[in-house]
Design an enzyme around this catalytic site. Structure first.
Site, mmCIF file in Angstrom:
data_model
loop_
_atom_site.group_PDB
_atom_site.id
_atom_site.type_symbol
_atom_site.label_atom_id
_atom_site.label_comp_id
_atom_site.label_asym_id
_atom_site.label_seq_id
_atom_site.Cartn_x
_atom_site.Cartn_y
_atom_site.Cartn_z
ATOM 1 N N GLY A 106 -9.353 2.580 -11.050
ATOM 2 C CA GLY A 106 -8.451 2.234 -12.138
ATOM 3 C C GLY A 106 -7.086 2.872 -11.955
ATOM 4 N N ALA A 107 -6.175 2.536 -12.853
ATOM 5 C CA ALA A 107 -4.839 3.120 -12.830
ATOM 6 C C ALA A 107 -4.947 4.630 -13.037
ATOM 7 C CB ALA A 107 -3.974 2.494 -13.916
ATOM 8 N N SER B 124 -6.344 6.908 -11.337
ATOM 9 C CA SER B 124 -7.693 7.430 -11.109
ATOM 10 C C SER B 124 -7.752 8.466 -9.991
ATOM 11 C CB SER B 124 -8.638 6.281 -10.762
ATOM 12 O OG SER B 124 -8.237 5.665 -9.546
ATOM 13 N N GLY B 125 -6.674 8.593 -9.215
ATOM 14 C CA GLY B 125 -6.666 9.487 -8.064
ATOM 15 C C GLY B 125 -6.876 8.771 -6.750
ATOM 16 N N THR C 83 4.199 -1.625 -0.870
ATOM 17 C CA THR C 83 4.251 -3.019 -1.297
ATOM 18 C C THR C 83 5.019 -3.217 -2.601
ATOM 19 O OG1 THR C 83 2.163 -2.821 -2.482
ATOM 20 C CG2 THR C 83 2.060 -3.555 -0.171
ATOM 21 N N HIS D 74 5.249 9.349 -6.055
ATOM 22 C CA HIS D 74 4.376 9.107 -4.905
ATOM 23 C C HIS D 74 4.947 9.735 -3.632
ATOM 24 C CE1 HIS D 74 0.927 6.297 -5.697
ATOM 25 N NE2 HIS D 74 1.507 6.299 -6.889
ATOM 26 N N ASP E 231 -0.477 0.615 0.286
ATOM 27 C CA ASP E 231 -0.503 1.060 -1.107
ATOM 28 C C ASP E 231 0.541 0.277 -1.882
ATOM 29 O OD1 ASP E 231 -1.073 2.422 -3.430
ATOM 30 O OD2 ASP E 231 -0.531 4.392 -2.663
#
Length: 188
Positions: free
Chosen positions: A27-28, A30-31, A52, A67, A100
Site C-alpha cells: 500500500g501507499a 508501506s515501506g 516513472t 525519495h 519505481d
C-alpha cells in the site's frame, strides 16, 4: 513520533536476489520503496533507478525530494514516465534496475489515454530482453473500497491486472505492509 531508522532488521534480511525479476508491492507509504532500494543496494551491483513519476505540482516535487534523500547516493537515475524501450536496453548484466514505480507508470499511460494492454505487453517484453536484474515497485490498490467514479474504478482494475501480469512474470514477489516484507513467490 519517532520513525525507525532506515536500515532496520526488516530491510537487512535480503542479501541477494533469488531471481532476475523481483516485484515488491504494498500500500501507499508501506515501506515498499525503502525495502526495494535496500534490496538493490544489497546486490552489490551498479544501481539504476527508473523514475516513472512526472513532477506536475509542488506536492510531487516534495515527494521526489524525500525519495532522493531516502535513496542516498550511488544511483544513476533514468527519468522516463512512459517508454520502457528507452530505459530497459540501457541496463547491463552488472546492473540492477529499480523501477519505481509501476503504479505511476500505469497512471501516466491511463491519463494519456494510451492502450494499456499494448503498453503492458511492451513493458513485459522489455523485461524479458533486459540484461540486468530488475526490481519493480508497485502499489496494491485492490484492498480498499470500490471507488465512486469511473476513472478511479478503471485505474483500480488496470492496476490489479498489471500487478497480476508482473507477479506472473516475476521470479520473486514480496508484499510489504507496515515496513514488514512477506514473500508471496520465490525466496529472498
Amino acid at each position: 513520533m519517532r520513525l525507525a531508522p532506515r536500515n532496520t532488521h526488516t530491510t537487512l534480511r535480503v542479501s541477494t536476489l533469488s531471481g532476475r525479476v523481483t516485484v515488491i508491492l504494498g500500500g501507499a507509504a508501506s515501506g515498499k520503496s525503502a525495502f526495494a532500494e535496500q534490496t538493490c543496494v544489497n546486490t552489490g551491483k551498479n544501481r539504476l533507478y527508473w523514475a516513472t513519476s512526472q513532477i506536475l505540482d509542488e506536492e510531487m516535487q516534495k515527494k521526489v525530494s524525500r525519495h532522493l534523500v531516502q535513496r542516498g547516493g550511488g544511483w544513476t537515475t533514468l527519468e522516463e514516465p512512459f517508454d520502457a524501450r528507452k530505459v530497459l536496453p540501457i541496463a547491463q548484466p552488472e546492473d540492477v534496475l529499480l523501477m519505481d514505480c509501476a503504479t505511476m507508470w500505469l497512471t501516466n499511460h491511463l491519463l494519456a489515454d494510451h492502450d494499456l494492454q499494448k503498453q503492458t505487453e511492451a513493458l513485459l517484453s522489455g523485461f524479458d530482453n533486459c540484461a540486468a536484474d530488475i526490481v519493480v515497485v508497485t502499489n496494491e490498490t485492490g484492498l480498499g473500497i470500490v471507488p465512486e467514479n469511473a476513472l478511479a474504478r478503471r485505474f483500480r482494475e488496470a492496476q490489479g491486472r498489471l500487478n497480476i501480469a508482473l507477479a506472473a512474470r516475476a521470479d520473486c514477489v514480496v508484499m510489504v505492509a507496515a515496513g514488514l516484507p512477506m514473500v508471496l513467490k520465490g525466496a529472498l
